[in-house]
Scaffold this motif. Sequence first.
Motif, mmCIF file in Angstrom:
data_model
loop_
_atom_site.group_PDB
_atom_site.id
_atom_site.type_symbol
_atom_site.label_atom_id
_atom_site.label_comp_id
_atom_site.label_asym_id
_atom_site.label_seq_id
_atom_site.Cartn_x
_atom_site.Cartn_y
_atom_site.Cartn_z
ATOM 1 N N VAL A 153 -54.773 30.543 6.734
ATOM 2 C CA VAL A 153 -54.014 29.699 7.665
ATOM 3 C C VAL A 153 -53.561 30.575 8.825
ATOM 4 N N GLU A 172 -51.158 26.485 12.743
ATOM 5 C CA GLU A 172 -51.802 25.536 11.819
ATOM 6 C C GLU A 172 -50.839 25.148 10.699
ATOM 7 N N LEU A 192 -51.295 23.804 6.948
ATOM 8 C CA LEU A 192 -52.248 23.506 5.883
ATOM 9 C C LEU A 192 -51.558 22.674 4.817
ATOM 10 N N CYS A 248 -50.032 17.645 8.741
ATOM 11 C CA CYS A 248 -50.938 18.792 8.590
ATOM 12 C C CYS A 248 -52.139 18.722 9.524
ATOM 13 N N THR A 249 -52.543 19.907 9.957
ATOM 14 C CA THR A 249 -53.753 20.003 10.769
ATOM 15 C C THR A 249 -54.952 20.317 9.878
ATOM 16 N N HIS A 250 -54.682 20.963 8.748
ATOM 17 C CA HIS A 250 -55.750 21.341 7.829
ATOM 18 C C HIS A 250 -55.406 20.854 6.426
ATOM 19 N N SER A 299 -61.875 21.742 1.614
ATOM 20 C CA SER A 299 -60.997 22.412 2.577
ATOM 21 C C SER A 299 -61.597 22.289 3.973
ATOM 22 N N GLY A 300 -60.742 22.299 4.957
ATOM 23 C CA GLY A 300 -61.172 22.186 6.351
ATOM 24 C C GLY A 300 -60.092 21.537 7.176
ATOM 25 N N THR A 301 -60.434 21.142 8.402
ATOM 26 C CA THR A 301 -59.423 20.428 9.187
ATOM 27 C C THR A 301 -59.263 19.049 8.568
ATOM 28 N N GLU A 342 -62.113 16.799 9.374
ATOM 29 C CA GLU A 342 -63.365 17.176 8.709
ATOM 30 C C GLU A 342 -63.374 16.732 7.249
ATOM 31 N N SER A 357 -66.553 22.484 1.856
ATOM 32 C CA SER A 357 -65.745 23.303 2.748
ATOM 33 C C SER A 357 -66.332 23.278 4.142
ATOM 34 N N THR A 410 -64.796 25.390 6.475
ATOM 35 C CA THR A 410 -64.366 26.627 7.146
ATOM 36 C C THR A 410 -64.969 27.838 6.468
#
Lengths: 597, 252
Positions: free
Chosen positions: B31, B35, B37, B204-206, B218-220, B223, B250, B252
């Motif tokens: 992170v 951001e 998470l 949250c952004t992610h 996991s990701g934005t 996404e 994922s 990222t």
Amino acid sequence: MTAPVKGLALIAPAERVRTRREFEALTYLLGRSWRNQLLLRLRRLKQPRYAIATIFGTLYVGTRLFVPLLRMHKDHIADHPAGPMVKALATVALACICLWPWLLWRVTSAPLDFSPAEVQLLFPSPIRRQALVAYSLLGRRTMSGLLSMLFIAFLIRFQDGVAAVLTRAIALWLVMTVVSFHGVVAKMVRLRVAQLERPGRWGVLRLGIPIIAAIAILGCVAVWFSSLGHDPTLDSSQTTVFDAPFGVRYLLFPVWAVLAPAFAQTTSDFFLTIWGPLLAAMFLLYAAVRIDVEFEDDAAQRSEKVNALQARIEATRTGVNAPVLRKRAAMWVQMPAGGNPAVAIVWKNIVALFRYQSLFIYGLIIGVAIVGAIVAPFVISARGLNETDATFFLGFPAGFLVLLTLGTLVGNVSKFKNDLRGDMAYLDIMRALPMRGSTIVGAELLSSLIPLVAVQLGFLITAAIIFRSNRFPLGVIDRLNFLTIAVCAVVTFDAINLLCLNGFALVFPAWTSPQTRSKGVEAIGLTFIGFFFRLLILALAILLPAAAAIGIFWLVKLPLLAAVIFLLVAAGETYVGVRLLGDVFDSTDPSAVVTTT
Amino acid sequence: MTTLPVPSIEVRHLVKRYEKTLAVDDLSFRVSGGEILGMVGPNGAGKTSTLRCMAGILRPSAGTVRVDGHDLAVEPALAKQGLAFIPDEPQLFPYLTVTEHLRFIGRAYDVPTPDTRITALLGELELADKRDAFPTELSRGMRQKLAIACGLIHTPRVLILDEPLTGLDPAGIKRMKGHIVACAQGGAAVVLSSHLLHLVQELCTHLLVVQRGRAVASGTMAEVMALSQGSDLEDVFLTLTQDESATPVSTT
């Protein structure tokens, strides 16, 4: 900013600043906590019950400690110096205590204590773990030891002078500190060795070398002491364990170095020998700080275990950090289907007793006694013992069991606390249950009474069985009568005693808090009040059943019937007591349990 | 004047084992500053264990946690200097008042002018009237607010929150959400674990979805939502965590 000169500056400036900051923060935490604790205690004195307890406690401590202290005026500190045998035995005893954590403690047990707040607020903070270890040892163990030093002084109450009391108290406190630090270090070393994936010879040696070095240094100090005439082995007038083989004698020297100030005969002796325990404590503190052992998991788990309330929350939340209990131990204790809902409380508490406490010892005692009774006749006939010897041989285990029963009357009411004394922390939940207060109090009382009486019955019945021999004068009927009378007396005593103890938990809810244990002069006062109150209640409560039983016995001359009447009248009294406590239960403020710790 | 690095927290191959229980199994994520998470997962997925390892409360069984480039195991003091952990169940010192808690934490984190910061925080969190109260005299929500104040007093660069809104009143929740967003906008890296999926989706952004100690997605936020083809986070969560055969995704 100039760079520190290499070789001159032992600690880098940044490191110094950090150390100072950690020291300031932790001393602030300790200082404020103690100050506020004191203020809270003073504030609590507004409640008459605590004020009375404090007055009693202060009077007791004052009359037992400070008044004798004021009367003392002598300068020397020991009129009757301890003999070599006493010194040697004390040294061997301390050596055994020091060996204990190396040989018998579980490797997995947590070496350091941290409260849930410390785990949550100190562990994530930039305070280094070395500082945390030092804080745990110095800030808590040592400081709590300082408080206990006052009580040591209070307990030993030497009549030789103020200096005697102070030096003995300081010396004993230092011995306790060394033992405490040593226990921590032993746990840490054992844990560290266990945590090494491949401990190997060098891993163990790396940990062992500093310890051996410390023992050697302490040994040198001890030899120095002995050269100054402080060696108890030099006194050849009496035979002591120091006359054991050469190696044992020198192995015990470091232990003696720690113990020496406690036996100092003059003030100068004391100051000369005080370096032994001081050096030992400092070394052990250094070792504890330096050993890189993973204590966080254990500390987190233990802090939650200590705090029963928190453990409950944690267990229901994650199930990961819940206390390690004997989950399977109580599988066979099934809750009866249907019936009075209060049975659920009894079941809960008895299951908790099985999970938290080991009852194996009671079974073992009874088992050994039975086996002894079975084997005894064969031994008697094989050895051809006479009547007196045989009586003693068979009577000894039975008498021991009767003595144990008497012991449980006093000791186990404090051990089996699976009643209101344990459940006051959950008062809010208990109050929400759809039951009357008296029902809950009755169920709580039974929770302790049932296992306690079960253990006592086990002892008494086994004792009666062991007595089943033609060699003894008592016949079967007589023994049955005695057994019934004993059971009636024991049950009555237990019930009234537990009623008093549970009553105290209700009337003084703050003292049953899971957060802290009661301490200080209030606790002494409360113990006194509680003790006398219990004695008074017991005496008063037994008056009526005793009068009834004596009356019946006088009329019909049947001891068995008198015992049953005694039990029935006492049961009636207990019922009234439970009803009264039920009213108190219904009116007790749950917040009082946690707000006045 | 030295320039501080961009705040970040990086977890690499984290494993946490409790005797026979594997709570976290080879978890990796990062992170960066700015951001937020969101860490979500069913009960017992290993979220709290992960957060406690990241906060330095527990030692990882394996793997590394790096805060602002400092390895938590190697340079713990430096790593923790800019880190704050706000737990779901606040544990406070029974004998320290509200102000004393903040002074103590301020001292431990070397906050330059703690009193100014304390006054501001007490005002913001509506604790000014309770400044001399002990934890036992506070309600559950107020204790949570005090734990939040303890976490925010040193203006953390990495903020770890475990169900931070538990026990807060609506005004407190709104204010806390504002604090979280403000921290991120101020450049802090924020990790938020919560079962309140609407909160996670809002803030949250992610996103990191954890199950049985492993990352299943996991990701934005966009996404992960797109990958799982869900209309809202609740659908995504249920799809990812109820499908036992789901392979980790994922971006990222």
